[in-house]
Write a protein that holds these residues in place. Structure first.
Motif, PDB file in Angstrom:
ATOM      1  N   ASP A   1      -5.608   6.109 -18.044  1.00 54.42           N
ATOM      2  CA  ASP A   1      -5.616   7.040 -19.169  1.00 54.42           C
ATOM      3  C   ASP A   1      -6.277   6.383 -20.378  1.00 54.42           C
ATOM      4  O   ASP A   1      -5.829   5.339 -20.857  1.00 54.42           O
ATOM      5  CB  ASP A   1      -4.182   7.445 -19.511  1.00 54.42           C
ATOM      6  N   GLY A   2      -7.349   6.970 -20.858  1.00 54.44           N
ATOM      7  CA  GLY A   2      -8.110   6.389 -21.959  1.00 54.44           C
ATOM      8  C   GLY A   2      -7.344   6.339 -23.267  1.00 54.44           C
ATOM      9  O   GLY A   2      -7.575   5.469 -24.090  1.00 54.44           O
ATOM     10  N   ARG A   3      -6.423   7.249 -23.470  1.00 51.14           N
ATOM     11  CA  ARG A   3      -5.662   7.269 -24.720  1.00 51.14           C
ATOM     12  C   ARG A   3      -4.370   6.468 -24.630  1.00 51.14           C
ATOM     13  O   ARG A   3      -3.886   5.952 -25.618  1.00 51.14           O
ATOM     14  CB  ARG A   3      -5.337   8.706 -25.107  1.00 51.14           C
ATOM     15  N   ASN A   4      -3.791   6.410 -23.439  1.00 49.65           N
ATOM     16  CA  ASN A   4      -2.502   5.740 -23.294  1.00 49.65           C
ATOM     17  C   ASN A   4      -2.338   5.164 -21.883  1.00 49.65           C
ATOM     18  O   ASN A   4      -1.509   5.643 -21.108  1.00 49.65           O
ATOM     19  CB  ASN A   4      -1.371   6.732 -23.606  1.00 49.65           C
ATOM     20  N   PRO A   5      -3.115   4.143 -21.539  1.00 49.16           N
ATOM     21  CA  PRO A   5      -2.943   3.558 -20.200  1.00 49.16           C
ATOM     22  C   PRO A   5      -1.553   2.947 -20.072  1.00 49.16           C
ATOM     23  O   PRO A   5      -1.063   2.301 -20.991  1.00 49.16           O
ATOM     24  CB  PRO A   5      -4.038   2.490 -20.131  1.00 49.16           C
TER      25      PRO A   5
END
Length: 194
Positions: free
Chosen positions: A122-126
């Protein structure tokens, strides 16, 4: 740091107790400046997991170019490893009760990519692996046989795929500490001066 062994042990002990309240860059700087190996691995692990944009130029300079460049190389290796794990589902071993193995396998691969792959990349919240697994096991499993699901989930929870991360970070930190830090030998001070 100190020429007295007891004073050094006392200071290192207190730094160890404060290691979570200090920034990893501060800990690394202290470890390098005063030749303290004890908390270097912990500090390096925290530095690797830190967001690069949250580290100021001043902090970057305090850890030195060797540590900074090594941290980037480790981050790159971990990023590649994470992408491989996200894209390659662990193999499904079908239970004897599984009557639709093809459908079970297809759903497993889709669930892995749409669940674990998304959580890890997830680019916003790995998500860290542990958190991703917790979220992953709550997903709807579709037509995956329940016994197959339990078996493959056991494999996923074993975290063998992500033991690589911890091993890489630990070995790298230990090697850096050996290379950069030479702790004082207090035996030199035990002989009377003539």
């Amino acid at each position: 740091m100190y020429l007295c062994k007891d004073a050094r042990v006392y200071a290192v002990h207190h730094l160890q107790r404060q290691r979570y309240s200090l920034e990893p860059t501060q800990l690394i700087s202290l470890a390098l400046k005063y030749n303290i190996k004890d908390f270097f691995p912990h500090a390096f692990e925290r530095l690797v997991s830190a967001r690069i944009n949250d580290i100021s130029d001043e902090e970057r300079h305090t850890v030195g170019s060797i540590v900074w460049n090594t941290m980037f190389k480790v981050k790159e290796c971990l990023d590649v490893h994470r992408r491989i794990i996200a894209c390659e589902a662990p193999p499904m071993v079908h239970a004897a009760t599984c009557m639709k193995q093809t459908r079970c396998e297809e759903d497993w691969k889709q669930l892995w990519w749409n669940g674990m792959g998304r959580f890890l990349l997830d680019g916003r919240n790995p998500q860290p692996y542990k958190d991703a697994v917790e979220r992953f096991e709550k997903l709807d499993i579709g037509e995956i046989n329940l016994d197959c699901w339990k078996a493959v989930l056991y494999t996923v929870k074993a975290q063998s795929a992500f033991d690589h991360e911890r091993t890489l970070i630990t070995r790298t930190a230990d090697n850096l500490a050996k290379r950069l830090i030479v702790e004082p030998s207090f035996e030199d001070f035990s002989h009377p001066i003539d």
